[in-house]
Design a protein around this motif. Structure first.
Motif, PDB file in Angstrom:
ATOM      1  N   GLY A 215       0.820  -1.211   0.000  1.00  0.00           N
ATOM      2  CA  GLY A 215       0.000   0.000   0.000  1.00  0.00           C
ATOM      3  C   GLY A 215       0.850   1.255   0.000  1.00  0.00           C
ATOM      4  O   GLY A 215       0.624   2.170  -0.779  1.00  0.00           O
ATOM      5  N   LEU A 216       1.884   1.244   0.874  1.00  0.00           N
ATOM      6  CA  LEU A 216       2.748   2.427   0.996  1.00  0.00           C
ATOM      7  C   LEU A 216       3.469   2.738  -0.294  1.00  0.00           C
ATOM      8  O   LEU A 216       3.544   3.880  -0.734  1.00  0.00           O
ATOM      9  CB  LEU A 216       3.815   2.185   2.082  1.00  0.00           C
ATOM     10  N   MET A 217       3.975   1.674  -0.933  1.00  0.00           N
ATOM     11  CA  MET A 217       4.767   1.856  -2.153  1.00  0.00           C
ATOM     12  C   MET A 217       3.912   2.395  -3.284  1.00  0.00           C
ATOM     13  O   MET A 217       4.344   3.229  -4.053  1.00  0.00           O
ATOM     14  CB  MET A 217       5.441   0.541  -2.594  1.00  0.00           C
ATOM     15  N   SER A 218       2.648   1.897  -3.375  1.00  0.00           N
ATOM     16  CA  SER A 218       1.821   2.403  -4.472  1.00  0.00           C
ATOM     17  C   SER A 218       1.496   3.875  -4.235  1.00  0.00           C
ATOM     18  O   SER A 218       1.411   4.649  -5.171  1.00  0.00           O
ATOM     19  CB  SER A 218       0.573   1.548  -4.674  1.00  0.00           C
ATOM     20  N   LYS A 219       1.378   4.256  -2.940  1.00  0.00           N
ATOM     21  CA  LYS A 219       1.150   5.684  -2.636  1.00  0.00           C
ATOM     22  C   LYS A 219       2.382   6.500  -3.027  1.00  0.00           C
ATOM     23  O   LYS A 219       2.278   7.572  -3.594  1.00  0.00           O
ATOM     24  CB  LYS A 219       0.859   5.865  -1.139  1.00  0.00           C
ATOM     25  N   THR A 220       3.584   5.953  -2.731  1.00  0.00           N
ATOM     26  CA  THR A 220       4.828   6.659  -3.073  1.00  0.00           C
ATOM     27  C   THR A 220       4.928   6.807  -4.593  1.00  0.00           C
ATOM     28  O   THR A 220       5.312   7.847  -5.111  1.00  0.00           O
ATOM     29  CB  THR A 220       6.052   5.848  -2.561  1.00  0.00           C
ATOM     30  N   LYS A 221       4.524   5.730  -5.321  1.00  0.00           N
ATOM     31  CA  LYS A 221       4.573   5.747  -6.791  1.00  0.00           C
ATOM     32  C   LYS A 221       3.622   6.827  -7.312  1.00  0.00           C
ATOM     33  O   LYS A 221       3.978   7.621  -8.185  1.00  0.00           O
ATOM     34  CB  LYS A 221       4.179   4.364  -7.321  1.00  0.00           C
ATOM     35  N   GLU A 222       2.400   6.833  -6.708  1.00  0.00           N
ATOM     36  CA  GLU A 222       1.408   7.863  -7.100  1.00  0.00           C
ATOM     37  C   GLU A 222       1.981   9.255  -6.887  1.00  0.00           C
ATOM     38  O   GLU A 222       1.862  10.132  -7.727  1.00  0.00           O
ATOM     39  CB  GLU A 222       0.188   7.741  -6.179  1.00  0.00           C
ATOM     40  N   ARG A 223       2.635   9.436  -5.720  1.00  0.00           N
ATOM     41  CA  ARG A 223       3.238  10.730  -5.357  1.00  0.00           C
ATOM     42  C   ARG A 223       4.266  11.131  -6.424  1.00  0.00           C
ATOM     43  O   ARG A 223       4.291  12.262  -6.893  1.00  0.00           O
ATOM     44  CB  ARG A 223       3.903  10.555  -3.994  1.00  0.00           C
TER      45      ARG A 223
END
Ligand SMILES: N=c1c2ncn([C@@H]3O[C@H](COP(=O)(O)OP(=O)(O)OP(=O)(O)O)[C@@H](O)[C@H]3O)c2ncn1[C@@H]1O[C@H](COP(=O)(O)O)[C@@H](O)[C@H]1O
Length: 106
Positions: free
Chosen positions: A92-100
């Motif tokens: 979850g965290l990584m996909s948020k970082t990718k989105e960012r």
């Protein structure tokens, strides 16, 4: 064929029921410093093998490292499920970082 989880369970079994001639028992008997020394050695062997062309040698060394990491986890009381849970949290965290990162590119 043994899964990583099955190998971890067998390692835990060796920890609670020592068996003569078992290398895993030998590591637990020697203790944390010995296990850490092996992790250091096996990590170096993985690095050397990764620089060589043989996939077979590289796979062999990665397998040695995985086994020793599982022994270290058992010594420290960390389970394969603990690692799975941590990795799942990162998903979850990584996909948020990718989105960012995608947003930052705009
Ligand atoms: N997957 C492994 C495994 N991978 C690597 N090793 C051992 O790790 C050691 C690495 O080799 P090294 O030359 O670096 O070490 P060494 O000279 O033998 O020993 P040290 O004095 O340096 O510690 C070898 O002795 C290997 O046998 C393993 N020993 C056991 N397992 C599995 O662990 C389970 C329990 O095995 P036992 O503990 O032997 O009953 C079984 O499923 C085994 O297949």
């Amino acid at each position: 064929m043994q899964t990583v989880e099955e190998l971890y369970q067998l390692i835990l079994q060796r920890k609670s029921n020592p068996e003569a001639g078992s290398y895993t028992d030998y590591l637990f008997t020697k203790g944390l410093d010995k296990i850490l020394k092996k992790i250091g050695e096996e990590s170096t062997e993985v690095i050397v093998a990764a620089k060589n062309p043989s996939d077979q040698e590289f796979t062999y060394e990665v397998s040695d490292l995985v086994y020793h990491v599982l022994v270290l986890m058992a010594e420290r009381g960390i389970s394969v499920d603990d690692v799975k849970t941590e990795l799942a949290k990162r998903e979850g965290l990584m996909s948020k970082t990718k989105e960012r990162r995608e947003i930052d590119k705009l």
